[in-house]
Design a protein around this motif. Sequence first.
Motif, PDB file in Angstrom:
ATOM      1  N   GLU A   1      13.213  39.842  10.301  1.00 31.68           N
ATOM      2  CA  GLU A   1      14.309  40.428   9.531  1.00 31.68           C
ATOM      3  C   GLU A   1      15.641  39.864  10.003  1.00 31.68           C
ATOM      4  N   PRO A   2      16.603  39.688   9.112  1.00 23.98           N
ATOM      5  CA  PRO A   2      17.964  39.341   9.552  1.00 23.98           C
ATOM      6  C   PRO A   2      18.529  40.469  10.409  1.00 23.98           C
ATOM      7  N   ARG A   3      19.417  40.131  11.317  1.00 31.34           N
ATOM      8  CA  ARG A   3      19.947  41.112  12.263  1.00 31.34           C
ATOM      9  C   ARG A   3      20.563  42.320  11.582  1.00 31.34           C
ATOM     10  N   GLU A   4      21.364  42.103  10.544  1.00 30.02           N
ATOM     11  CA  GLU A   4      21.992  43.239   9.857  1.00 30.02           C
ATOM     12  C   GLU A   4      21.234  43.635   8.596  1.00 30.02           C
ATOM     13  N   GLY A   5      19.987  43.177   8.462  1.00 31.52           N
ATOM     14  CA  GLY A   5      19.238  43.432   7.244  1.00 31.52           C
ATOM     15  C   GLY A   5      19.596  42.431   6.161  1.00 31.52           C
ATOM     16  N   ILE A   6      18.980  42.572   5.004  1.00 34.33           N
ATOM     17  CA  ILE A   6      19.240  41.661   3.890  1.00 34.33           C
ATOM     18  C   ILE A   6      20.506  42.115   3.176  1.00 34.33           C
ATOM     19  N   PRO A   7      21.542  41.279   3.151  1.00 38.70           N
ATOM     20  CA  PRO A   7      22.781  41.703   2.484  1.00 38.70           C
ATOM     21  C   PRO A   7      22.594  41.704   0.967  1.00 38.70           C
ATOM     22  N   PRO A   8      23.375  42.522   0.256  1.00 39.24           N
ATOM     23  CA  PRO A   8      23.297  42.500  -1.206  1.00 39.24           C
ATOM     24  C   PRO A   8      23.792  41.155  -1.735  1.00 39.24           C
ATOM     25  N   VAL A   9      23.217  40.719  -2.834  1.00 42.91           N
ATOM     26  CA  VAL A   9      23.631  39.452  -3.434  1.00 42.91           C
ATOM     27  C   VAL A   9      24.995  39.624  -4.097  1.00 42.91           C
ATOM     28  N   VAL A  10      25.915  38.740  -3.773  1.00 35.70           N
ATOM     29  CA  VAL A  10      27.257  38.773  -4.350  1.00 35.70           C
ATOM     30  C   VAL A  10      27.184  38.169  -5.750  1.00 35.70           C
ATOM     31  N   ALA A  11      27.472  38.994  -6.768  1.00 42.90           N
ATOM     32  CA  ALA A  11      27.309  38.538  -8.152  1.00 42.90           C
ATOM     33  C   ALA A  11      28.449  38.967  -9.058  1.00 42.90           C
ATOM     34  N   ASP A  12      29.600  39.345  -8.481  1.00 46.60           N
ATOM     35  CA  ASP A  12      30.757  39.675  -9.312  1.00 46.60           C
ATOM     36  C   ASP A  12      32.030  39.349  -8.552  1.00 46.60           C
ATOM     37  N   ALA A  13      33.142  39.310  -9.269  1.00 43.48           N
ATOM     38  CA  ALA A  13      34.408  38.860  -8.690  1.00 43.48           C
ATOM     39  C   ALA A  13      34.871  39.757  -7.555  1.00 43.48           C
ATOM     40  N   GLY A  14      34.685  41.077  -7.694  1.00 44.40           N
ATOM     41  CA  GLY A  14      35.138  41.991  -6.644  1.00 44.40           C
ATOM     42  C   GLY A  14      34.402  41.775  -5.341  1.00 44.40           C
ATOM     43  N   ALA A  15      33.070  41.662  -5.417  1.00 45.81           N
ATOM     44  CA  ALA A  15      32.284  41.433  -4.202  1.00 45.81           C
ATOM     45  C   ALA A  15      32.622  40.086  -3.587  1.00 45.81           C
TER      46      ALA A  15
ATOM     47  N   GLY B   1      29.291  38.322   9.465  1.00 42.91           N
ATOM     48  CA  GLY B   1      27.889  38.541   9.146  1.00 42.91           C
ATOM     49  C   GLY B   1      27.362  37.510   8.175  1.00 42.91           C
ATOM     50  N   THR B   2      26.360  37.897   7.419  1.00 41.47           N
ATOM     51  CA  THR B   2      25.713  36.995   6.461  1.00 41.47           C
ATOM     52  C   THR B   2      26.079  37.388   5.038  1.00 41.47           C
ATOM     53  N   ALA B   3      26.291  36.387   4.189  1.00 40.95           N
ATOM     54  CA  ALA B   3      26.554  36.626   2.772  1.00 40.95           C
ATOM     55  C   ALA B   3      25.603  35.788   1.947  1.00 40.95           C
ATOM     56  N   LEU B   4      25.090  36.373   0.878  1.00 40.18           N
ATOM     57  CA  LEU B   4      24.255  35.678  -0.097  1.00 40.18           C
ATOM     58  C   LEU B   4      25.001  35.720  -1.428  1.00 40.18           C
ATOM     59  N   ILE B   5      25.352  34.557  -1.942  1.00 41.30           N
ATOM     60  CA  ILE B   5      26.183  34.478  -3.144  1.00 41.30           C
ATOM     61  C   ILE B   5      25.400  33.850  -4.277  1.00 41.30           C
ATOM     62  N   ASP B   6      25.458  34.464  -5.449  1.00 34.31           N
ATOM     63  CA  ASP B   6      24.825  33.946  -6.648  1.00 34.31           C
ATOM     64  C   ASP B   6      25.821  33.034  -7.375  1.00 34.31           C
ATOM     65  N   PRO B   7      25.655  31.712  -7.304  1.00 32.67           N
ATOM     66  CA  PRO B   7      26.612  30.816  -7.948  1.00 32.67           C
ATOM     67  C   PRO B   7      26.433  30.709  -9.460  1.00 32.67           C
ATOM     68  N   VAL B   8      25.410  31.372  -9.999  1.00 36.19           N
ATOM     69  CA  VAL B   8      25.294  31.465 -11.454  1.00 36.19           C
ATOM     70  C   VAL B   8      26.269  32.522 -11.962  1.00 36.19           C
ATOM     71  N   ALA B   9      26.296  33.671 -11.299  1.00 43.52           N
ATOM     72  CA  ALA B   9      27.228  34.736 -11.663  1.00 43.52           C
ATOM     73  C   ALA B   9      28.643  34.435 -11.181  1.00 43.52           C
ATOM     74  N   CYS B  10      28.757  33.684 -10.078  1.00 40.62           N
ATOM     75  CA  CYS B  10      30.065  33.319  -9.507  1.00 40.62           C
ATOM     76  C   CYS B  10      30.115  31.793  -9.406  1.00 40.62           C
ATOM     77  N   PRO B  11      30.347  31.109 -10.516  1.00 45.08           N
ATOM     78  CA  PRO B  11      30.206  29.647 -10.534  1.00 45.08           C
ATOM     79  C   PRO B  11      31.348  28.878  -9.885  1.00 45.08           C
ATOM     80  N   ASP B  12      32.457  29.542  -9.585  1.00 48.99           N
ATOM     81  CA  ASP B  12      33.589  28.852  -8.965  1.00 48.99           C
ATOM     82  C   ASP B  12      33.860  29.453  -7.595  1.00 48.99           C
ATOM     83  N   LEU B  13      33.472  28.738  -6.563  1.00 54.29           N
ATOM     84  CA  LEU B  13      33.673  29.211  -5.184  1.00 54.29           C
ATOM     85  C   LEU B  13      34.795  28.442  -4.499  1.00 54.29           C
ATOM     86  N   THR B  14      35.727  27.922  -5.291  1.00 54.72           N
ATOM     87  CA  THR B  14      36.847  27.166  -4.731  1.00 54.72           C
ATOM     88  C   THR B  14      37.643  28.013  -3.738  1.00 54.72           C
ATOM     89  N   ALA B  15      37.882  29.269  -4.070  1.00 58.15           N
ATOM     90  CA  ALA B  15      38.668  30.138  -3.184  1.00 58.15           C
ATOM     91  C   ALA B  15      37.962  30.335  -1.848  1.00 58.15           C
TER      92      ALA B  15
END
Length: 433
Positions: free
Chosen positions: A39-53, A95-109
């Motif tokens: 298991e990851p140390r802090e558990g499985i993080p939620p998938v980032v799939a919107d602008a706020g997250a 910590g760890t982040a899991l990002i969905d680049p389909v829902a968040c296609p621009d990660l320039t920031a």
Amino acid sequence: MTDAQETAADTSLRTTGGAPPDDGVTGVTADRDPIALLEPREGIPPVVADAGALTDVIAAFARGTGPVAVDAERASGYRYGQRAYLVQLRRQGAGTALIDPVACPDLTALGEALDGTEWVLHAATQDLPCLREIGMQPSELFDTELAGRLAGFPRVGLGAMVENVLGYVLEKGHSAVDWSTRPLPEPWLRYAALDVELLVDLRDALEEELDRQGKLDWARQEFAAIASAPPAPPRKDPWRRTSGMHKVKRRRQMAVVRELWEARDRIARRRDISPGKVLGDAAIVEAALTLPANARALAALPGFGGRSGRRQLVDQWQEAIDRARALPEGELPQPGQTVSGPPPPRAWADKDPVAAARLAAARAAVSALAEQLSMPQENLIAPDTVRRVCWEPPAVVTAESVDAALAALGARPWQIEQVGPLLVDALRTPADA
């Protein structure tokens, strides 16, 4: 305390396995069984799939400290192209982040927030193109796979490196799954998070080992070259790389391969599926060799019948074959692809025996030095660089002229320092001595 130390202290996150080899590398102990990460140390993080997250993740990683571990998952063999379908990051304090680049296609920031931070990737050249597509480009990086090659590890896959260097076992059962699947199953997300769990620890141990071997500056030069390299240009005549192309001898048959390959590529792009799932290379080559006269004859060939989806495309494949049949002689592809640089080494003895002797001497010297330095020859110096210098050496062979020739071909300073003297000796034929 590092991630690896914290993980080792938490027995709920491990099971025991076989003992890693005692190769003397920092972090490896002969008296400890490898620890299987469950298991990851802090558990499985939620998938980032919107602008706020995503905004929250960007802020957290901007506040973090130290290098950032980065990985990306693609859907090779399932989707068209090599786009990223999941991006994983880990940094101290974030910590760890899991990002969905389909829902968040621009990660320039996010890329901008990490500007000036060292990125840690494994086999960076595989992931950088798809990361660049979504706005992420490191200014500084550490490639743990390349570091392992330079340090002399015989196995440099991430799992092997983590086990041999840190003593932990990573589960690798989901590396070839269809990462375009939505929603992503929990076991896949666990696997993805664990891929970056100990990447910075691996980086630290490899840096120490490279420093011990006197190769750390060499590695830094290699990493800088990767980070600053421009995107690779599109391949010329990519259809020539069709598997089994060596069987195709006639120009008309080559035209069939080209037309079928291009038709397949258009369909695969439109449907966003892997070209191989539309039509296999073996089928393309078989059609080129057979030259079926009509769609019925084509459908009888292996790879063109069977599944309904393939049967529905038979008319399109036959149209591609007919286009190749109708081409005038002057528009047929030439047998060999025009390439710059020297001919294949097997032809040197006939074309230029002196150059062949130079190449043989250079290869032997480079091979011996690579063995002495415990690294692959291709990491010591690119084989193509050696061939080009041996085929067209400087008019006057001196240390300075050879160094300049190597630099012009992209060799790094450390490579020139190591290989330059060897090539000077190899290039000095008896007439020059």
